[in-house]
Design a protein around this motif. Structure first.
Motif, short mmCIF file in Angstrom:
data_model
loop_
_atom_site.label_atom_id
_atom_site.label_comp_id
_atom_site.label_asym_id
_atom_site.label_seq_id
_atom_site.Cartn_x
_atom_site.Cartn_y
_atom_site.Cartn_z
N SER A 1 0.83 -1.21 0.00
CA SER A 1 0.00 0.00 0.00
C SER A 1 0.87 1.26 0.00
O SER A 1 0.59 2.22 -0.72
CB SER A 1 -0.92 0.02 1.22
OG SER A 1 -1.89 -0.97 1.10
N LYS B 1 -4.96 -6.69 -3.35
CA LYS B 1 -4.51 -5.35 -3.76
C LYS B 1 -4.50 -5.15 -5.28
O LYS B 1 -4.02 -4.13 -5.76
CB LYS B 1 -3.10 -5.09 -3.22
CG LYS B 1 -3.00 -5.08 -1.72
CD LYS B 1 -3.56 -3.80 -1.17
CE LYS B 1 -3.37 -3.72 0.33
NZ LYS B 1 -3.98 -2.54 0.88
N SER C 1 -5.94 -1.84 -6.49
CA SER C 1 -5.07 -0.72 -6.11
C SER C 1 -3.81 -0.70 -6.97
O SER C 1 -3.36 0.36 -7.43
CB SER C 1 -4.69 -0.84 -4.64
OG SER C 1 -3.76 0.14 -4.28
#
Length: 86
Positions: free
Chosen positions: A19, A54, A57
């Motif tokens: 992240s 993820k 993202s």
């Protein structure tokens, strides 16, 4: 520290690092910083479950690499392609 391909970060730590790297690529205006962050994403062994969670993202980050006008670099684009290949 060099990590072998069989070593995975613990899931929570891997998710946090991934992240942070995606955020860095999206927000940084320094080409070298973006390139190195993309390189780390493409080379490190993140747990498959973390990467799976993820994907949206990561793809959004990669899309931002190709659509940014403030930072354009063939090397950044190359590293972004390496992320997809990995």
């Amino acid at each position: 520290m060099t990590l072998s391909s069989s070593f995975y970060f613990p899931e929570a730590f891997g998710a946090e690092i991934l992240s942070a790297l995606c955020s860095l690529v999206a927000k940084s205006t320094d080409k070298n910083t973006c390139t190195r962050a993309l390189w780390v994403v493409s080379k490190q062994s993140f747990p498959p479950d973390v990467v799976g969670k993820k994907v949206s993202s990561i793809l959004g980050t990669l899309e931002s690499v190709w659509s940014r006008d403030d930072v354009q670099s063939v090397v950044m684009e190359h590293e972004a392609v390496n992320v997809i290949i990995r």
